[in-house]
Design a protein around this motif. Structure first.
Motif, mmCIF file in Angstrom:
data_model
loop_
_atom_site.group_PDB
_atom_site.id
_atom_site.type_symbol
_atom_site.label_atom_id
_atom_site.label_comp_id
_atom_site.label_asym_id
_atom_site.label_seq_id
_atom_site.Cartn_x
_atom_site.Cartn_y
_atom_site.Cartn_z
ATOM 1 N N ILE A 121 71.454 -7.610 55.991
ATOM 2 C CA ILE A 121 72.839 -7.861 55.588
ATOM 3 C C ILE A 121 73.682 -8.276 56.785
ATOM 4 O O ILE A 121 74.474 -9.222 56.716
ATOM 5 N N LEU A 122 73.492 -7.592 57.908
ATOM 6 C CA LEU A 122 74.380 -7.772 59.057
ATOM 7 C C LEU A 122 73.895 -8.798 60.075
ATOM 8 O O LEU A 122 74.696 -9.345 60.832
ATOM 9 N N GLY A 123 72.592 -9.036 60.142
ATOM 10 C CA GLY A 123 72.068 -9.972 61.125
ATOM 11 C C GLY A 123 72.155 -9.471 62.552
ATOM 12 O O GLY A 123 72.067 -10.250 63.508
ATOM 13 N N SER A 124 72.323 -8.174 62.716
ATOM 14 C CA SER A 124 72.478 -7.581 64.042
ATOM 15 C C SER A 124 71.740 -6.253 64.094
ATOM 16 O O SER A 124 71.998 -5.366 63.267
ATOM 17 N N ARG A 125 70.870 -6.120 65.044
ATOM 18 C CA ARG A 125 70.138 -4.868 65.212
ATOM 19 C C ARG A 125 71.096 -3.738 65.573
ATOM 20 O O ARG A 125 71.032 -2.641 64.995
ATOM 21 N N ALA A 126 71.985 -4.000 66.529
ATOM 22 C CA ALA A 126 72.903 -2.955 66.983
ATOM 23 C C ALA A 126 73.802 -2.481 65.838
ATOM 24 O O ALA A 126 74.002 -1.278 65.646
ATOM 25 N N TRP A 165 76.459 -18.967 67.382
ATOM 26 C CA TRP A 165 76.070 -17.601 67.010
ATOM 27 C C TRP A 165 74.723 -17.636 66.310
ATOM 28 O O TRP A 165 74.504 -18.430 65.385
ATOM 29 N N LEU A 166 73.800 -16.778 66.767
ATOM 30 C CA LEU A 166 72.509 -16.611 66.106
ATOM 31 C C LEU A 166 72.317 -15.129 65.796
ATOM 32 O O LEU A 166 72.829 -14.263 66.524
ATOM 33 N N PRO A 167 71.570 -14.808 64.755
ATOM 34 C CA PRO A 167 71.261 -13.397 64.482
ATOM 35 C C PRO A 167 70.544 -12.771 65.672
ATOM 36 O O PRO A 167 69.838 -13.453 66.426
ATOM 37 N N GLU A 168 70.730 -11.483 65.824
ATOM 38 C CA GLU A 168 70.052 -10.762 66.910
ATOM 39 C C GLU A 168 68.563 -10.670 66.605
ATOM 40 O O GLU A 168 68.168 -10.180 65.547
ATOM 41 N N PRO A 169 67.703 -11.161 67.504
ATOM 42 C CA PRO A 169 66.259 -11.123 67.235
ATOM 43 C C PRO A 169 65.721 -9.703 67.241
ATOM 44 O O PRO A 169 66.226 -8.832 67.954
ATOM 45 N N ILE A 170 64.704 -9.492 66.440
ATOM 46 C CA ILE A 170 64.092 -8.172 66.366
ATOM 47 C C ILE A 170 62.585 -8.332 66.287
ATOM 48 O O ILE A 170 62.074 -9.215 65.592
ATOM 49 N N GLN A 171 61.881 -7.513 67.032
ATOM 50 C CA GLN A 171 60.424 -7.606 67.016
ATOM 51 C C GLN A 171 59.853 -6.966 65.766
ATOM 52 O O GLN A 171 60.371 -5.974 65.264
ATOM 53 N N THR A 172 58.793 -7.572 65.275
ATOM 54 C CA THR A 172 58.130 -7.078 64.077
ATOM 55 C C THR A 172 56.666 -6.833 64.390
ATOM 56 O O THR A 172 56.110 -7.396 65.328
ATOM 57 N N SER A 173 56.056 -5.996 63.594
ATOM 58 C CA SER A 173 54.681 -5.585 63.845
ATOM 59 C C SER A 173 53.700 -6.567 63.237
ATOM 60 O O SER A 173 53.885 -7.068 62.121
ATOM 61 N N LEU A 222 55.499 -14.519 77.441
ATOM 62 C CA LEU A 222 54.943 -13.391 76.700
ATOM 63 C C LEU A 222 54.959 -13.697 75.204
ATOM 64 O O LEU A 222 56.002 -13.580 74.550
ATOM 65 N N PRO A 223 53.832 -14.127 74.653
ATOM 66 C CA PRO A 223 53.776 -14.349 73.201
ATOM 67 C C PRO A 223 54.027 -13.035 72.470
ATOM 68 O O PRO A 223 53.573 -11.972 72.897
ATOM 69 N N CYS A 224 54.769 -13.087 71.372
ATOM 70 C CA CYS A 224 55.095 -11.869 70.630
ATOM 71 C C CYS A 224 55.414 -12.228 69.183
ATOM 72 O O CYS A 224 55.354 -13.393 68.790
ATOM 73 N N GLU A 225 55.743 -11.214 68.407
ATOM 74 C CA GLU A 225 56.125 -11.410 67.012
ATOM 75 C C GLU A 225 57.603 -11.050 66.886
ATOM 76 O O GLU A 225 58.000 -9.906 67.146
ATOM 77 N N ILE A 226 58.424 -12.034 66.520
ATOM 78 C CA ILE A 226 59.857 -11.815 66.362
ATOM 79 C C ILE A 226 60.276 -12.315 64.987
ATOM 80 O O ILE A 226 59.941 -13.437 64.597
ATOM 81 N N MET A 262 67.541 -17.506 72.232
ATOM 82 C CA MET A 262 68.473 -16.396 72.437
ATOM 83 C C MET A 262 68.585 -16.107 73.923
ATOM 84 O O MET A 262 67.594 -15.773 74.576
ATOM 85 N N ARG A 263 69.811 -16.259 74.448
ATOM 86 C CA ARG A 263 70.062 -15.989 75.865
ATOM 87 C C ARG A 263 71.093 -14.868 76.055
ATOM 88 O O ARG A 263 71.240 -14.351 77.146
ATOM 89 N N ASN A 264 71.802 -14.528 75.010
ATOM 90 C CA ASN A 264 72.826 -13.488 75.111
ATOM 91 C C ASN A 264 72.175 -12.169 75.519
ATOM 92 O O ASN A 264 71.386 -11.604 74.762
ATOM 93 N N PRO A 265 72.482 -11.652 76.701
ATOM 94 C CA PRO A 265 71.820 -10.426 77.167
ATOM 95 C C PRO A 265 72.049 -9.226 76.257
ATOM 96 O O PRO A 265 71.185 -8.359 76.140
ATOM 97 N N ASP A 266 73.187 -9.180 75.584
ATOM 98 C CA ASP A 266 73.449 -8.070 74.667
ATOM 99 C C ASP A 266 72.467 -8.078 73.501
ATOM 100 O O ASP A 266 72.079 -7.023 72.988
ATOM 101 N N LYS A 267 72.067 -9.267 73.056
ATOM 102 C CA LYS A 267 71.155 -9.380 71.932
ATOM 103 C C LYS A 267 69.689 -9.333 72.361
ATOM 104 O O LYS A 267 68.797 -9.240 71.514
ATOM 105 N N LEU A 268 69.440 -9.393 73.654
ATOM 106 C CA LEU A 268 68.074 -9.279 74.168
ATOM 107 C C LEU A 268 67.721 -7.844 74.523
ATOM 108 O O LEU A 268 66.555 -7.519 74.733
ATOM 109 N N ASP A 269 68.740 -6.998 74.566
ATOM 110 C CA ASP A 269 68.545 -5.605 74.990
ATOM 111 C C ASP A 269 67.535 -4.849 74.141
ATOM 112 O O ASP A 269 66.814 -3.990 74.642
ATOM 113 N N GLY A 270 67.491 -5.140 72.852
ATOM 114 C CA GLY A 270 66.621 -4.386 71.956
ATOM 115 C C GLY A 270 65.180 -4.845 71.959
ATOM 116 O O GLY A 270 64.338 -4.226 71.305
ATOM 117 N N LEU A 271 64.860 -5.919 72.692
ATOM 118 C CA LEU A 271 63.491 -6.433 72.715
ATOM 119 C C LEU A 271 62.677 -5.721 73.785
ATOM 120 O O LEU A 271 63.179 -5.328 74.834
#
Length: 298
Positions: free
Chosen positions: A24-29, A83-91, A242-246, A281-290
């Motif tokens: 709904i929010l597009g933001s992890r925080a 503005w882009l949604p905050e990226p979040i890692q997935t399993s 670093l390849p990952c799942e986002i 995504m370059r915004n450091p605030d949105k990279l914090d959760g990765l």
């Protein structure tokens, strides 16, 4: 209701609530804040009067997120740059069916398309299409008539269908794109990458005005290939890849010499498997959760 352990009941639903709030929010925080607010209100509630805790929690979370989204949309008017949604890692440790659901309902392209919907359209669509909530329950959660909820979901579904973002791109196709993208950055060779891009490929970056980054949107294969082989290659070649799942798809984290994540790069694809968008995504605030490991998101 008989005596329960409120914390245990909530923890059983935490992942579900976070998955709903994030979409709904597009933001992890913001999603984490929403879930925490729901937890506090749940602890203070009269549990004996709540017949179905799961529905009660989902209702409270949905309504709270709708209010938060309205506030967020007003604040984004003053957001610096794209503005882009905050990226979040997935399993990646999911069943094929679960992974497909994550890929189709967590992608950047899907989350950006949700931005076109009103807050209630967004919530109703997600509850019905992603979380399999029956219309009578959605109506109760949104405090609306069932017929009105059906109209919300119908309008939202038309918008989402027109965007053609809810399909799953095969992993081998994504891996091929990542390999060609890296070759273009590190070796300056764009031939392999060019064949994997759509003609209207677009690149945009979210820096939040806090770090240097590309400005605006680069669109068209020629423009994008030039950007990658010149500007991006100049700054990115020295980073650790670093390849990952986002957000349900194969992605890249770039790590600087100081150990910090400098960027997260995700991709969108059309139904033919060609890349249509590159999101940086370059915004450091949105990279914090990765971080450098998988995380499960409902």
């Amino acid at each position: 209701m008989t005596s329960i352990d409120p914390t245990a009941v909530f923890e059983e639903r935490r992942r579900h609530l976070f998955g709903l709030a994030y979409r709904i929010l597009g933001s992890r925080a913001d999603a984490e804040d929403a879930v925490q607010d729901v937890f506090i209100k749940w602890l203070a509630a009269d549990h004996a009067s709540i017949a179905t805790p799961a529905a009660w929690l989902t209702t409270l979370c949905t309504r709270h997120c709708i209010d938060m989204l309205r506030d967020a949309q007003r604040s984004r008017v003053d957001y610096v740059g794209t503005w882009l949604p905050e990226p979040i890692q997935t399993s990646t440790d999911e069943t094929p069916e679960t992974h497909a659901l994550l890929a189709s309902s967590l992608s950047m392209a899907f989350l950006l398309l949700l931005e076109r919907l009103t807050p209630k359209e967004r919530a109703a669509y997600l509850l019905y299409e992603i979380f399999d909530t029956p219309y009578p329950q959605i109506a109760e959660m949104l405090d609306m008539e069932e017929a009105a909820c059906r109209k919300l979901v119908s309008r939202a579904s038309v918008n989402i269908a027109q965007g053609k973002v809810r399909h799953v791109t095969p992993p081998q196709v994504q891996d091929g794109l990542l390999s060609a993208f890296r070759e273009a950055i590190t070796a300056g060779s764009t031939e392999a990458l060019a064949s994997l891009l759509s003609d209207d490929i677009a690149v945009c970056a979210d820096s939040g005005g806090k770090v240097s980054s590309i400005e605006g949107v680069f669109q068209g294969k020629g423009s994008v290939l030039t950007l990658i082989s010149t500007q991006l290659a100049r700054y990115w070649a020295a980073y650790e890849w670093l390849p990952c799942e986002i957000n349900g798809g194969h992605a890249i984290l770039l790590r600087a010499n100081n150990g910090e994540i400098a960027a997260a790069i995700t991709f969108a694809y059309n139904e033919e498997g060609k890349a249509t968008n590159i999101y940086i995504m370059r915004n450091p605030d949105k990279l914090d959760g990765l971080h450098f490991g998988p995380e499960a998101v409902a």
